[in-house]
Write an enzyme that holds these catalytic residues in place. Structure first.
Site, PDB file in Angstrom:
ATOM      1  N   GLY A 180       0.802  -1.282  -0.054  1.00  0.00           N
ATOM      2  CA  GLY A 180       0.275  -0.159   0.127  1.00  0.00           C
ATOM      3  C   GLY A 180       0.853   1.232   0.061  1.00  0.00           C
ATOM      4  O   GLY A 180       1.891   1.249  -0.480  1.00  0.00           O
ATOM      5  N   HIS A 208       2.383   4.550  -5.027  1.00  0.00           N
ATOM      6  CA  HIS A 208       2.810   5.712  -5.720  1.00  0.00           C
ATOM      7  C   HIS A 208       2.899   5.473  -7.390  1.00  0.00           C
ATOM      8  O   HIS A 208       2.559   4.321  -7.633  1.00  0.00           O
ATOM      9  CB  HIS A 208       4.172   6.340  -5.038  1.00  0.00           C
ATOM     10  CG  HIS A 208       5.132   5.133  -5.038  1.00  0.00           C
ATOM     11  ND1 HIS A 208       5.575   4.415  -6.043  1.00  0.00           N
ATOM     12  CD2 HIS A 208       5.620   4.601  -3.989  1.00  0.00           C
ATOM     13  CE1 HIS A 208       6.477   3.522  -5.538  1.00  0.00           C
ATOM     14  NE2 HIS A 208       6.530   3.378  -4.431  1.00  0.00           N
ATOM     15  N   HIS A 225       4.226   1.816  -8.300  1.00  0.00           N
ATOM     16  CA  HIS A 225       3.115   0.969  -8.093  1.00  0.00           C
ATOM     17  C   HIS A 225       2.114   0.876  -8.903  1.00  0.00           C
ATOM     18  O   HIS A 225       1.961  -0.233  -9.741  1.00  0.00           O
ATOM     19  CB  HIS A 225       2.475   0.887  -6.740  1.00  0.00           C
ATOM     20  CG  HIS A 225       3.067   0.936  -5.397  1.00  0.00           C
ATOM     21  ND1 HIS A 225       3.255   1.700  -4.602  1.00  0.00           N
ATOM     22  CD2 HIS A 225       3.821  -0.296  -5.021  1.00  0.00           C
ATOM     23  CE1 HIS A 225       3.866   1.446  -3.557  1.00  0.00           C
ATOM     24  NE2 HIS A 225       4.490   0.108  -3.886  1.00  0.00           N
ATOM     25  N   GLN A 265       8.266  -9.069   7.857  1.00  0.00           N
ATOM     26  CA  GLN A 265       9.376  -8.803   7.021  1.00  0.00           C
ATOM     27  C   GLN A 265       9.977  -7.570   7.693  1.00  0.00           C
ATOM     28  O   GLN A 265      10.859  -6.860   7.248  1.00  0.00           O
ATOM     29  CB  GLN A 265       9.112  -8.312   5.471  1.00  0.00           C
ATOM     30  CG  GLN A 265       8.269  -7.277   5.418  1.00  0.00           C
ATOM     31  CD  GLN A 265       7.795  -7.304   3.890  1.00  0.00           C
ATOM     32  OE1 GLN A 265       7.141  -7.898   3.541  1.00  0.00           O
ATOM     33  NE2 GLN A 265       8.610  -6.410   3.173  1.00  0.00           N
ATOM     34  N   GLY A 301       8.943  -4.210  -8.675  1.00  0.00           N
ATOM     35  CA  GLY A 301       9.828  -3.325  -9.099  1.00  0.00           C
ATOM     36  C   GLY A 301      11.249  -3.333  -8.872  1.00  0.00           C
ATOM     37  O   GLY A 301      11.666  -4.028  -8.012  1.00  0.00           O
ATOM     38  N   LYS A 351      13.434  -1.242  -8.064  1.00  0.00           N
ATOM     39  CA  LYS A 351      14.122  -0.504  -6.964  1.00  0.00           C
ATOM     40  C   LYS A 351      14.414  -1.636  -5.743  1.00  0.00           C
ATOM     41  O   LYS A 351      15.645  -1.473  -5.083  1.00  0.00           O
ATOM     42  CB  LYS A 351      13.028   0.440  -6.412  1.00  0.00           C
ATOM     43  CG  LYS A 351      13.880   1.397  -5.183  1.00  0.00           C
ATOM     44  CD  LYS A 351      12.976   2.313  -4.659  1.00  0.00           C
ATOM     45  CE  LYS A 351      12.042   1.736  -3.771  1.00  0.00           C
ATOM     46  NZ  LYS A 351      12.530   1.109  -2.516  1.00  0.00           N
ATOM     47  N   GLN A 354      15.094  -8.025  -3.932  1.00  0.00           N
ATOM     48  CA  GLN A 354      13.999  -8.858  -3.543  1.00  0.00           C
ATOM     49  C   GLN A 354      13.439  -9.368  -4.824  1.00  0.00           C
ATOM     50  O   GLN A 354      12.785 -10.818  -4.869  1.00  0.00           O
ATOM     51  CB  GLN A 354      12.741  -7.873  -3.144  1.00  0.00           C
ATOM     52  CG  GLN A 354      11.481  -8.334  -3.048  1.00  0.00           C
ATOM     53  CD  GLN A 354      10.408  -7.520  -2.301  1.00  0.00           C
ATOM     54  OE1 GLN A 354      10.270  -7.256  -1.232  1.00  0.00           O
ATOM     55  NE2 GLN A 354       9.783  -6.681  -3.290  1.00  0.00           N
ATOM     56  N   SER A 361       7.500   4.381  -0.948  1.00  0.00           N
ATOM     57  CA  SER A 361       6.336   4.658   0.362  1.00  0.00           C
ATOM     58  C   SER A 361       7.121   5.623   1.450  1.00  0.00           C
ATOM     59  O   SER A 361       6.298   6.211   2.037  1.00  0.00           O
ATOM     60  CB  SER A 361       5.722   3.532   0.397  1.00  0.00           C
ATOM     61  OG  SER A 361       5.077   2.980  -0.552  1.00  0.00           O
ATOM     62  N   ARG A 362       8.342   5.104   1.467  1.00  0.00           N
ATOM     63  CA  ARG A 362       8.882   5.901   2.574  1.00  0.00           C
ATOM     64  C   ARG A 362       9.339   7.253   2.487  1.00  0.00           C
ATOM     65  O   ARG A 362       9.784   7.903   3.372  1.00  0.00           O
ATOM     66  CB  ARG A 362      10.192   4.734   3.220  1.00  0.00           C
ATOM     67  CG  ARG A 362       9.708   3.598   3.602  1.00  0.00           C
ATOM     68  CD  ARG A 362      10.867   2.652   4.368  1.00  0.00           C
ATOM     69  NE  ARG A 362      10.468   1.620   4.999  1.00  0.00           N
ATOM     70  CZ  ARG A 362      10.288   0.497   4.560  1.00  0.00           C
ATOM     71  NH1 ARG A 362      10.638  -0.296   3.448  1.00  0.00           N
ATOM     72  NH2 ARG A 362       9.795  -0.663   5.307  1.00  0.00           N
TER      73      ARG A 362
HETATM   74  O1  PAF Z   1       7.965  -5.016  -2.124  1.00  0.00           O
HETATM   75  C1  PAF Z   1       6.955  -4.778  -1.226  1.00  0.00           C
HETATM   76  O2  PAF Z   1       6.087  -3.799  -1.322  1.00  0.00           O
HETATM   77  C2  PAF Z   1       6.670  -6.185  -0.384  1.00  0.00           C
HETATM   78  O3  PAF Z   1       7.979  -6.500  -0.023  1.00  0.00           O
HETATM   79  C3  PAF Z   1       5.887  -7.274  -1.094  1.00  0.00           C
HETATM   80  C4  PAF Z   1       6.509  -7.783  -2.053  1.00  0.00           C
HETATM   81  C5  PAF Z   1       4.704  -6.667  -1.069  1.00  0.00           C
HETATM   82  C6  PAF Z   1       5.879  -8.474   0.236  1.00  0.00           C
HETATM   83  O4  PAF Z   1       5.294  -7.697   1.304  1.00  0.00           O
END
Ligand code: PAF
Length: 290
Positions: A42, A45, A48, A72, A158, A160, A164, A197-198
């Site tokens: 959520g 921006h 997303h 996480q 993404g 960025k 991940q 988002s941060r």
């Molecule tokens: O990138 C993120 O926003 C989060 O790490 C994800 C992939 C939604 C998992 O919570």
């Protein structure tokens, strides 16, 4: 139905429980629709939204998940203050091609009986994995749960969060999931700051200081473009630029694009990665070094 036909200006339908989600996915599957998944936490921006638009172009049913995943976040991280802006997120998705939003409560994803987690080696170990112990355990666990619930054909992440994306690709490979992982370009503000988002945590002064992160990546690209092949002098200059800002460096590295192994010489496809704290806000960014 083309993407243009299916895009309406109204916000996507909101689902919060697993049964409704499974029913909608099963209907779509029976109708032979390609399902696309955009997992998010959520506070949406333009970055997303670009993932959602990519999914809507390539899939017939686009599902966005919005879930601030507690597993996480480390004990001293920003789980408590992470922005939760569901109404604004739904509004931001109107007309962008998302069909459904799945936004479950924490207990839906992690009932008190939940005890199973994904422990990953390989791409989960260094960099973010080293600075944020347990982070990728939480990411891999929630992503696997969302993959199991939605059973998408394609999932969008993404660049960025480059590490991940490698973690998710490895999860898909190791667990034999029939999902194509699409990694989309980082969206940036006009001055170069990577969208995150941060960023909304930053004061005006901190936002100015945070620009050193994307500028240090541009510096690395420039030095490599001018012919510097040794990594040490490049990292050195990046560090100096970041320290001058000042931001507090977690890591600065030039790494192999496939393995994230730190490089000594630029002798293969590489990327530069930075993680730094600007006041209380931790930001990450990266860019290809060609
Ligand atoms: O990138 C993120 O926003 C989060 O790490 C994800 C992939 C939604 C998992 O919570």
């Amino acid at each position: 139905m083309t993407t243009a036909e299916k895009v309406t200006q109204s916000p996507p339908e909101l689902l919060t429980d697993v049964d409704s989600l499974r029913r909608r996915v099963a209907q779509a599957r029976r109708a032979g629709l390609t399902v696309g998944l955009v997992p998010t936490m959520g506070a949406l921006h333009a970055g997303h939204v670009s993932l959602v638009e990519a999914a809507a172009r390539e899939c017939r049913l686009t599902i966005v998940t919005i879930f601030v995943n507690p597993t996480q976040f480390g004990p001293n991280e920003d789980f408590g203050r992470y922005p939760r802006t569901l109404e604004a997120d739904l509004a931001a998705l109107a007309g962008r091609g998302a069909d459904l939003v799945f936004a479950p409560a924490t207990e839906v994803m992690y009932p008190p009986s939940h005890v199973t987690y994904v422990e990953m080696g390989g791409p989960a170990l260094g960099l973010e994995g080293a600075c944020r112990p347990g982070h990728f355990r939480g990411v891999a666990t929630i992503v696997l749960k969302l993959f199991n619930l939605v059973q998408p054909d394609r999932a969008y992440f993404g660049r960025k969060d480059y590490q991940q994306s490698l973690v998710v690709k490895r999860l898909v490979r190791d667990f034999d999931l029939p999902i194509h992982v699409e990694v989309c370009p980082t969206m940036r503000e006009s001055d170069g700051l990577a969208m995150s988002s941060r960023n909304r945590y930053l004061s005006a002064v901190e936002r100015e200081r945070a620009l050193a992160i994307s500028r240090s990546l541009s510096l690395a690209r420039r030095l490599a473009g001018e012919g510097t092949r040794e990594v040490a002098p490049i990292v050195d200059q990046m560090r100096r630029m970041l320290e001058r800002a000042p931001v507090e460096i977690d890591y600065v590295t030039l790494a192999d694009r496939e393995t994230l192994e730190p490089l000594v010489r630029l002798d293969r496809p590489a990327l530069a990665l930075v993680a730094a704290r600007v006041g209380a806000t931790r930001l990450i960014d990266n860019d290809w070094i060609d």
